[in-house]
Design a protein around this motif. Structure first.
Motif, PDB file in Angstrom:
ATOM      1  N   LEU A 127       0.836  -1.196   0.000  1.00 55.00           N
ATOM      2  CA  LEU A 127       0.000   0.000   0.000  1.00 55.00           C
ATOM      3  C   LEU A 127       0.872   1.247   0.000  1.00 55.00           C
ATOM      4  CD1 LEU A 127      -2.654   1.568   0.229  1.00 55.00           C
ATOM      5  CD2 LEU A 127      -2.587   1.161   2.715  1.00 55.00           C
ATOM      6  N   ALA A 128       1.969   1.230   0.768  1.00 50.34           N
ATOM      7  CA  ALA A 128       2.872   2.381   0.797  1.00 50.34           C
ATOM      8  C   ALA A 128       3.399   2.694  -0.598  1.00 50.34           C
ATOM      9  CB  ALA A 128       4.027   2.120   1.758  1.00 50.34           C
ATOM     10  N   GLU A 129       3.734   1.659  -1.358  1.00 48.71           N
ATOM     11  CA  GLU A 129       4.228   1.888  -2.720  1.00 48.71           C
ATOM     12  C   GLU A 129       3.122   2.434  -3.615  1.00 48.71           C
ATOM     13  OE1 GLU A 129       7.364   1.850  -3.691  1.00 48.71           O
ATOM     14  OE2 GLU A 129       7.803   1.373  -1.588  1.00 48.71           O
ATOM     15  N   ALA A 130       1.905   1.949  -3.434  1.00 51.71           N
ATOM     16  CA  ALA A 130       0.778   2.474  -4.218  1.00 51.71           C
ATOM     17  C   ALA A 130       0.537   3.946  -3.892  1.00 51.71           C
ATOM     18  CB  ALA A 130      -0.480   1.649  -3.943  1.00 51.71           C
ATOM     19  N   LEU A 131       0.660   4.305  -2.627  1.00 47.87           N
ATOM     20  CA  LEU A 131       0.489   5.698  -2.234  1.00 47.87           C
ATOM     21  C   LEU A 131       1.616   6.572  -2.785  1.00 47.87           C
ATOM     22  CD1 LEU A 131      -0.651   5.236   1.484  1.00 47.87           C
ATOM     23  CD2 LEU A 131      -2.090   5.637  -0.525  1.00 47.87           C
ATOM     24  N   TRP A 132       2.816   6.016  -2.815  1.00 54.29           N
ATOM     25  CA  TRP A 132       3.946   6.751  -3.392  1.00 54.29           C
ATOM     26  C   TRP A 132       3.698   7.039  -4.870  1.00 54.29           C
ATOM     27  CZ3 TRP A 132       7.816   9.698  -2.048  1.00 54.29           C
ATOM     28  CH2 TRP A 132       8.881   9.915  -2.934  1.00 54.29           C
ATOM     29  N   LYS A 133       3.209   6.052  -5.582  1.00 53.78           N
ATOM     30  CA  LYS A 133       2.903   6.248  -7.001  1.00 53.78           C
ATOM     31  C   LYS A 133       1.801   7.290  -7.186  1.00 53.78           C
ATOM     32  CE  LYS A 133       4.264   1.594  -8.488  1.00 53.78           C
ATOM     33  NZ  LYS A 133       3.788   0.295  -9.025  1.00 53.78           N
TER      34      LYS A 133
END
Length: 215
Positions: A127-133
């Protein structure tokens, strides 16, 4: 198939249910009822949703939103939890994940962090990576547009997003989820730090909330 958007939808609905209809949120002037009604209009009423961003239609949006806000609280929360109707654009394949992962995460934190006793919670690495994107657009359109100075957002591993070019520069450091909240104006309740000349950091803080610090 489970997605981050669906997971955040469930979390948001649960937080709304627990908080109650009159609970405060980080959306200025909005209670939990106002926030829930906004979310339902956004997904379920394509005739009224444009007024969320298009000012000439705002009165109609407000009227429709008030109608949902007047519904019984359990019914309103269930509308958030169950999602869009089959003919909503949000029901199209892929749209929910693309449009709602960031939206639901931020609004879930709007509910969770509004109280004085909130504590940090871990964020799933995926989820953190999705939020970063999903950070790049709000970094530029929200934080960058409001910042009076050059602004860079940096996560602990060194990856950066340039929100606003220019000098002098302030670098705001934090995990992706915290940077996202800062970019959307929730910086007073985000776990971020600002690096730069103190006077320049103060200029940024006058335009975009930053965490309160001692001393």
């Amino acid at each position: 198939m489970s997605t981050y958007a669906r997971g955040e939808r469930r979390r948001l609905a649960g937080l709304l249910e627990e908080a109650g209809p009159q609970a405060p949120t980080l959306c200025e002037g909005w209670t939990a009822t106002d926030l829930a009604a906004h979310l339902v209009v956004r997904e379920r009423r394509p005739d009224a949703a444009p007024g969320i961003v298009f000012r000439p239609l705002a009165d109609w949006t407000a009227k429709v939103q008030a109608g949902y806000a007047a519904r019984p609280w359990p019914e309103l929360v269930e509308l958030v939890r169950s999602g869009p109707g089959r003919f909503s654009p949000f029901a199209l394949p892929g749209v929910d994940e693309a449009a709602n992962t960031v939206e639901f995460f931020v609004h879930a934190e709007d509910v969770r962090r509004a109280g004085p006793e909130w504590k940090p919670e871990p964020v799933d690495p995926g989820l953190a990576e999705a939020l970063w994107k999903g950070l790049r657009v709000p970094a530029r359109m929200e934080a960058g547009r409001r910042s009076p100075v050059g602004l860079v957002l940096r996560r602990p591993d060194g990856q950066t997003v340039v929100a606003r070019k220019g000098a002098p520069v302030v670098t705001v450091v934090g995990e992706p989820a915290e940077l996202l909240l800062f970019a959307f104006g929730r910086g007073a309740r985000a776990r971020v730090t600002a690096e730069g000349d103190p006077d320049v950091v103060a200029l940024l803080g006058n335009a975009l909330p930053l965490p309160h610090t001692e001393g």
